[in-house]
Design a protein around this motif. Sequence first.
Motif, PDB file in Angstrom:
ATOM      1  N   LEU A 192     -73.436  -3.772   8.931  1.00  0.00           N
ATOM      2  CA  LEU A 192     -74.790  -4.106   8.516  1.00  0.00           C
ATOM      3  C   LEU A 192     -75.410  -2.935   7.759  1.00  0.00           C
ATOM      4  N   ILE A 209     -72.489  -9.260   2.402  1.00  0.00           N
ATOM      5  CA  ILE A 209     -73.563 -10.216   2.703  1.00  0.00           C
ATOM      6  C   ILE A 209     -73.847 -11.083   1.489  1.00  0.00           C
ATOM      7  N   VAL A 255     -80.820  -6.844   4.070  1.00  0.00           N
ATOM      8  CA  VAL A 255     -79.975  -7.983   4.468  1.00  0.00           C
ATOM      9  C   VAL A 255     -80.479  -9.260   3.796  1.00  0.00           C
ATOM     10  N   TRP A 278     -78.571 -11.524   0.960  1.00  0.00           N
ATOM     11  CA  TRP A 278     -78.249 -12.924   1.254  1.00  0.00           C
ATOM     12  C   TRP A 278     -78.761 -13.846   0.142  1.00  0.00           C
ATOM     13  N   ARG A 319     -83.477  -4.841   7.543  1.00  0.00           N
ATOM     14  CA  ARG A 319     -83.509  -6.304   7.433  1.00  0.00           C
ATOM     15  C   ARG A 319     -83.880  -6.774   6.028  1.00  0.00           C
TER      16      ARG A 319
END
Length: 676
Positions: free
Chosen positions: A627, A664, A640, A644, A637
């Motif tokens: 991550l 990701i 992330v 995405w 986050r």
Amino acid sequence: MPDDRPIFGRDVPDAAWRPSRELLAESRLARLLRSSGSPDLESLQARAVADPGWFWGVAVDDLDLAWQRRPAEVMDASGGPEWTRWWRGGAFNYAAAATEPRAARDPNGAAVAWEGEDGAVRRLTNHDLLDAVTTAARMFAAQGVQAGDRVGIFLPMLVETVVATLALGRIGAIFTPIFSGYGAPAVAARLRDCEASVLVTADGFLRRGQPVAMKAVADEAVALAPSVRRVIVVRRLAERAETTGALPWDRDRDRWWDEALDAARAALLDEGGSAAEPPETDPETPYMLIYTSGTTGRPKGAVHVHGGFPIKGAQDLAHTFDLRPGDALFWFTDLGWMMGPWSISGALLLGARLVIYEGAPDFPGPDRMWDLVERHGVTHLGLSPTVVRAVIPHGTDPVRAHDLGSLRVLGSTGEPWDPDSWWWYFREVGGGRCPVVNYSGGTEVSGGIVGCNLLRPIRATSFNGPCVGTAADVAAGDGTPLRGEVGELVIRVPQPGLTRGFWNDPNRYLDTYWSRLPGVWVHGDWAIVDGDGYWYIRGRSDDTLKVAGKRVGPAEVEAAATAHPSVVEAAAIGVPHAVKGESIVVVCTIARGETDDAELRAAIGRRVVEDLGKTLKPEAVVVVPALPKTRSGKIMRRVVRAAWLDLDPGDLSALEDPSTIEAIRRAGPGGARGDR
């Protein structure tokens, strides 16, 4: 013949709705303008910002609340804006004020109408409601509940849900509303944090015709919450409960609601039948502890007091929604969402009729909502954009099959609108005549920050200004006001509805809302005000997820995912969803030796559902090698989410390993992999 066509706001050519002469003259907000001596809404709002003590004094006088003792001072900010206290020298018990005056004025008037998914209906008059609340207050006292004790309420929307909240408030206890769809760990986390001594639950309830075994979830939760010594069970399903005849039962701990109530009623009769008067209650006495999720750590317990949340909610309903005595409010909600307690206290304090419903919005037929509105004569209907988007595919025939002429105001909250859904709600449900009162604020502020008042035209998907009396603004990072640009939604001066802090965690409260701009409440939403003064919310400025109007912190979702033995780390993000507004994607790493396959990802998703409930089921679970983290080990986050959705991730200077982004991105909707 007088011209009663809309006359105001012709300077807003793209307005979808404009107020009529009747609203301009007879609405509750128009009456407040007259009683306050304000020539127009702009003058009232300006004075409210400059002198909040003056505003809340005249606003509450307009609500005609039943004080046990009138306050000597409206507002005391000597402790700083973060700890402002209200109604000094006064006494106010919201539960008594919501039941006693209306029962004395019109004992046979309608107070509450409940409908179950199976078509069962119960109605309470004003006298019935007061009798039920006073008896339940005696019942709770007999079970050992005292002033200041915390009681969890884990119920669907039932008559007993309304009665329990009011009965606990009457005796000075504090209730914790818990979303009826939560799994046991989420219920237990809230019970543990507030050290609840009692839990009120049900044997089950119906969802799309199927019984949901609520008592079994409650039992699991109580096993994880050692402070709970008593469980009081409402007999909702009775013979239809899957566990009838073999319902798990702890003889020392568990009691049936109806049997405990009968015992309390018999004791009252033995004593002459007179219920005890509610104690004189300091308006700053806590009555509700409602949990709201943030971006990190455990859920936050927002403390609300008798003179706070109920008064702010009633004031919004009166001056924003124009709810009047005799009207009927139905907001499709759950007790665990702040709109549940909000609608209960607000409607009853204002002399309106409260309509509540247990089940799904389109079961057993696609016209369920519209049938309910027609049969119960609903005047004020509240639906989230998620619910509207969910019923649109059923078409217009189910709506047009019912007479919705009783409707006067449509409400919405939960997440931003898309234009097509807003117009469908306005035209098909409201017939193009009912204003859509868009309403946004939060659990911690007891209602709205921005809304749509009925003295100004309304544009599609917009808010036409701050909620009346609220010092809302959009601010840049340095606190200066912004117009025409996206900034932080803030509140410049205190109001009674602000939470009195987080339960046993004052520093977290200060850090969350007051640390970024000293003396200013920073709410955590991006907003923009256009050149005509219309407001729009542009999403959360923190990482909080908002699925179908329900807020959940990524930390809770991540904790549920990492509870699966194969998961090492997880990041939960919110991504756009056509119906829910936002859905959850869990991106995680797994232990060495584990195999990433569809079965494992499904099992991780099921683990989240077990802990948090079906509403928060992840849209996708993705396994990646690592991550994105800062050099200090904090998961990023926002990176992330950007990876995405294949968006610009922004500043990556703190990122330890930039290569983590590519895996990701490949797994996302624009990547090569499609087997999620």
